[in-house]
Design a protein around this motif. Structure first.
Motif, PDB file in Angstrom:
ATOM      1  N   LEU A  79     -10.222  -4.688 -19.994  1.00 28.73           N
ATOM      2  CA  LEU A  79     -11.364  -5.591 -20.128  1.00 28.73           C
ATOM      3  C   LEU A  79     -12.631  -4.824 -19.799  1.00 28.73           C
ATOM      4  O   LEU A  79     -12.774  -4.275 -18.705  1.00 28.73           O
ATOM      5  N   PHE A  80     -13.537  -4.792 -20.766  1.00 25.93           N
ATOM      6  CA  PHE A  80     -14.839  -4.161 -20.614  1.00 25.93           C
ATOM      7  C   PHE A  80     -15.870  -5.275 -20.502  1.00 25.93           C
ATOM      8  O   PHE A  80     -15.921  -6.158 -21.348  1.00 25.93           O
ATOM      9  N   VAL A  81     -16.676  -5.249 -19.438  1.00 24.86           N
ATOM     10  CA  VAL A  81     -17.663  -6.303 -19.195  1.00 24.86           C
ATOM     11  C   VAL A  81     -19.054  -5.694 -19.176  1.00 24.86           C
ATOM     12  O   VAL A  81     -19.293  -4.685 -18.499  1.00 24.86           O
ATOM     13  N   VAL A  82     -19.967  -6.311 -19.912  1.00 24.21           N
ATOM     14  CA  VAL A  82     -21.375  -5.925 -19.876  1.00 24.21           C
ATOM     15  C   VAL A  82     -22.159  -7.094 -19.299  1.00 24.21           C
ATOM     16  O   VAL A  82     -22.028  -8.222 -19.770  1.00 24.21           O
ATOM     17  N   PHE A 101     -18.257 -12.654  -9.879  1.00 22.77           N
ATOM     18  CA  PHE A 101     -17.988 -11.441  -9.108  1.00 22.77           C
ATOM     19  C   PHE A 101     -16.508 -11.070  -9.129  1.00 22.77           C
ATOM     20  O   PHE A 101     -16.165  -9.883  -9.138  1.00 22.77           O
ATOM     21  N   LYS A 102     -15.628 -12.055  -9.186  1.00 23.70           N
ATOM     22  CA  LYS A 102     -14.195 -11.780  -9.324  1.00 23.70           C
ATOM     23  C   LYS A 102     -13.909 -11.121 -10.677  1.00 23.70           C
ATOM     24  O   LYS A 102     -13.119 -10.176 -10.768  1.00 23.70           O
ATOM     25  N   LEU A 103     -14.575 -11.617 -11.722  1.00 18.14           N
ATOM     26  CA  LEU A 103     -14.428 -11.025 -13.054  1.00 18.14           C
ATOM     27  C   LEU A 103     -14.844  -9.557 -13.022  1.00 18.14           C
ATOM     28  O   LEU A 103     -14.120  -8.687 -13.525  1.00 18.14           O
ATOM     29  N   LEU A 104     -15.979  -9.282 -12.414  1.00 21.62           N
ATOM     30  CA  LEU A 104     -16.470  -7.902 -12.341  1.00 21.62           C
ATOM     31  C   LEU A 104     -15.540  -7.030 -11.499  1.00 21.62           C
ATOM     32  O   LEU A 104     -15.276  -5.876 -11.845  1.00 21.62           O
ATOM     33  N   GLU A 105     -15.041  -7.578 -10.414  1.00 23.40           N
ATOM     34  CA  GLU A 105     -14.142  -6.843  -9.527  1.00 23.40           C
ATOM     35  C   GLU A 105     -12.839  -6.466 -10.233  1.00 23.40           C
ATOM     36  O   GLU A 105     -12.303  -5.375 -10.030  1.00 23.40           O
ATOM     37  N   LEU A 109     -13.716  -1.887 -16.711  1.00 21.52           N
ATOM     38  CA  LEU A 109     -14.958  -1.118 -16.779  1.00 21.52           C
ATOM     39  C   LEU A 109     -16.102  -2.094 -16.941  1.00 21.52           C
ATOM     40  O   LEU A 109     -15.976  -3.089 -17.659  1.00 21.52           O
ATOM     41  N   MET A 110     -17.219  -1.804 -16.279  1.00 11.40           N
ATOM     42  CA  MET A 110     -18.380  -2.670 -16.442  1.00 11.40           C
ATOM     43  C   MET A 110     -19.641  -1.841 -16.461  1.00 11.40           C
ATOM     44  O   MET A 110     -19.675  -0.732 -15.942  1.00 11.40           O
ATOM     45  N   GLU A 111     -20.652  -2.406 -17.088  1.00  9.98           N
ATOM     46  CA  GLU A 111     -21.971  -1.798 -17.071  1.00  9.98           C
ATOM     47  C   GLU A 111     -23.007  -2.893 -17.272  1.00  9.98           C
ATOM     48  O   GLU A 111     -22.682  -3.988 -17.729  1.00  9.98           O
TER      49      GLU A 111
END
Length: 171
Positions: A79-82, A101-105, A109-111
């Protein structure tokens, strides 16, 4: 869809453009979440290894949570999150902020599209996930278009000629 390691961007209109708004207990919202989950699982079986979402308080969050749940039993799934900008969730409700924040954690990969909020940061975030994608899973009704970031993003998808898979809800 014959090759493997495909990437699917998932996007959808703002919750207030759905009849149920932010009421996730509404049967319509439950149907949408189920439809997204079914499409994500079908796409995974067809070789999609990566999903990309914009971390918004609607379809992006729903789809991201679904992919993260599937990742618990499928370590190859990514899962890539922007995020549109770093402080996006500061004014969200505590529950939505915690889920965000749970999704990002939990994502692979995130940016952030931008450090600070700008007039184009949301659209820029959508463009990033679309540029990475081989296809798009959309929960979107063009009849409700208002010219906002997701509307412009769907136009960008059309210009790029990407396959669009609709998360269809039964009436």
């Amino acid at each position: 869809m014959e090759k493997e390691n495909l990437t699917c961007a998932v996007l959808g209109q703002h919750p207030m453009r759905f009849p149920w708004g932010f009421d996730e207990d509404d049967p319509g919202c439950q149907e949408l979440k189920l439809a997204l989950a079914q499409k994500i699982m079908e796409l995974r079986q067809r070789g999609v290894m990566r999903f990309a979402v914009v971390a918004d308080c609607g379809v992006g969050l729903y789809a991201g949570e679904c992919v993260n749940a599937l990742r618990q039993h499928d370590p190859d799934l990514m899962l890539f999150v922007v995020t549109p900008h770093e402080e996006q969730a500061t004014k969200w409700t505590p529950d939505l902020r915690n889920r965000y924040f749970k999704l990002l954690e939990d994502c692979s990969l995130m940016e952030a599209a931008s450090l600070h909020k700008t007039p184009t940061c949301e659209y820029d975030a959508y463009r990033k996930i679309i540029d990475y994608a081989d296809m798009v899973l959309a929960a979107y009704d063009p009849a409700t278009a208002r010219g906002n970031a997701v509307d412009r993003a769907m136009e960008y998808v059309r210009r790029r000629g990407l396959l669009v898979i609709h998360a269809v809800m039964d009436d």
